[in-house]
Enzyme design. Structure first.
Site, short mmCIF file in Angstrom:
data_model
loop_
_atom_site.label_atom_id
_atom_site.label_comp_id
_atom_site.label_asym_id
_atom_site.label_seq_id
_atom_site.Cartn_x
_atom_site.Cartn_y
_atom_site.Cartn_z
N SER A 197 -27.19 8.02 31.99
CA SER A 197 -26.27 7.17 31.23
C SER A 197 -24.83 7.56 31.52
CB SER A 197 -26.61 7.28 29.74
OG SER A 197 -25.97 6.27 29.00
N ASP A 351 -32.40 -2.93 29.88
CA ASP A 351 -31.25 -2.03 29.68
C ASP A 351 -29.99 -2.79 30.05
OD1 ASP A 351 -29.39 0.02 29.60
OD2 ASP A 351 -30.26 1.16 31.25
N HIS A 381 -33.15 1.60 27.89
CA HIS A 381 -32.17 2.67 28.01
C HIS A 381 -32.58 3.88 27.17
CE1 HIS A 381 -28.21 4.05 29.29
NE2 HIS A 381 -28.14 4.67 28.13
#
Length: 411
Positions: A197, A351, A381
């Site tokens: 991320s 995501d 995610h």
């Protein structure tokens, strides 16, 4: 005695009632705000995880903030910082400082005839959350399963420390490690940067910076796990399709970038609608940040082309650094991208950041960089993070982590 017992009963009743209200509030928030498509891996479990996170972050943290006890951000960080594990029978684990940056080093105990590979790991959390503790289990796994020396970097967090603080910490820690690999039994030609991320963003930025350094060995590879790589367009197909899919909503993705950049989210609406960047700059980067570069199969769940909007001067002045590659690695020039090392990219179908990864994959391949891409068709995610939790792990996340391990072992 009877009075004390009565008070205890009343306290317990109030506690139970408060807990029930807390859970009901979190469930209501989840149902009202999230949208989990049919193809998501283990959707019921995802809702449970989301409700747990909401209970902790949104409800408990907000209550404490309203009571003036602590901020919501501080509460979540405190909960994340609690240590969950002690020693590891297969690893030496030690907390150190690289320059002014706290790090945690994981070294396999088993003797090795050769120097090991070294992995610099940058945790996710939107540049606002995350710590050495939140990704401790993941780093232990990577060190054990790939027989690598892993260095987890505890970079400074926003909004207290704005861009480029996190990037500078990750870069400083990486350079320090690369200059001292012999102290850790690491082959200087086998250093990898890795992150999930926001950590994937930092890994990509560090990799680009080091690509032109002649005073250091070349990085062996970069591993980008559902990375966020641009902040020009929050209306790409994946942002539209997955705007309400936990664990990262579209609005939250923009909010976190603004926290990192400016320490506040005062221009959130402009960023979401795309009126935060001037038209000439948008057109300049359309060659790279363009929905036309996303394969058609990723648009079948629906996509509505977004009308380009121009940007008021005062708004642009507050977010003009959005175009810096150290913040948005997708915007780096070809001359830099061409020098990047072998790359592993993991993306998830459900995501909002999926298309950031797909666009970067295309840029790397167009510039002759070898890319290993693994796409979780039913992933979302953050799916990898709870990989070792018996109750809350996801089978698809374990597959993704296995592929990361296999890639590391192949280097």
């Amino acid at each position: 005695m009877a009075a004390a017992f009565t008070l205890l009963v009343l306290f317990l009743a109030a506690f139970v009632a408060g807990f029930i209200l807390l859970v009901l509030g979190a469930i209501n928030f989840d149902i009202s705000n999230s949208d989990i498509p049919p193809g998501v891996n283990q959707p019921v479990k995802l809702r449970i995880v989301h409700v747990i996170l909401i209970s902790r972050a949104v409800v408990q943290g907000k209550i404490l903030e309203n009571l003036g006890i602590c901020s919501q951000v501080s509460f979540v960080r405190y909960m994340q910082s609690r240590k969950t594990r002690g020693a590891d029978p297969k690893l030496f684990i030690k907390d150190l400082w690289f320059e002014q940056v706290p790090v945690r080093i994981y070294q396999p105990k088993a003797p090795s005839a050769n120097q090991r590979r070294g992995v610099l790991f940058f945790h996710g959390g939107g540049w606002v959350f995350g710590s050495l503790e939140t990704h401790d289990k993941l780093c232990r796994y990577m060190a054990r399963e790939s027989d690598s020396v892993v260095v987890s970097v505890g970079y400074r967090l926003a909004p207290e420390h704005k861009y480029p603080a996190a990037y500078e910490d990750c870069l400083d820690a990486t350079v320090h490690f690369m200059k001292n690999t012999e102290h850790y039994g690491v082959d200087p030609a086998s250093v990898i940067v890795c992150g999930d991320s926001a950590g994937g963003n930092l890994a990509a930025a560090v990799s680009q910076t080091l690509a032109g350094r002649s005073d250091l060995p070349r990085l062996r590879a970069q591993i980008l796990i559902y990375p966020g790589l641009q902040a020009l367009d929050f209306n790409l197909p994946s942002y539209q399709q997955n705007q309400g899919v936990p664990l990262l909503f579209r609005e939250c993705a923009a909010f976190y970038v603004l926290q990192y950049l400016n320490g506040n989210a005062s221009n959130l609406e402009e960023v979401l609608e795309g009126s935060h960047i001037s038209m000439d700059i948008k057109l300049n980067y359309m060659k790279w940040v363009n929905p036309d570069n996303i394969p058609k199969k990723f648009k079948v769940r629906g996509y509505k082309p977004h009308v380009l909007l121009d940007c008021p001067t005062d708004v642009y002045e507050t977010v003009r650094r959005y175009c810096e590659p150290n913040l948005c690695p997708l915007l780096a020039e070809d001359a830099v991208v061409q020098q990047l090392p072998e790359t592993f990219i993991l993306t998830c179908e459900y995501d909002v950041l999926r298309d950031d990864g797909l666009l970067y994959k295309k840029r790397l391949e167009d510039n002759g960089v070898q890319v290993t891409w693994y796409h979780l068709e039913d992933g979302f995610h953050g799916i990898i993070n709870p990989f070792d939790n018996d109750w809350l792990s996801f089978s698809s996340g374990k597959k993704g982590l296995d592929n990361i391990r296999n890639f590391l072992k192949s280097l």
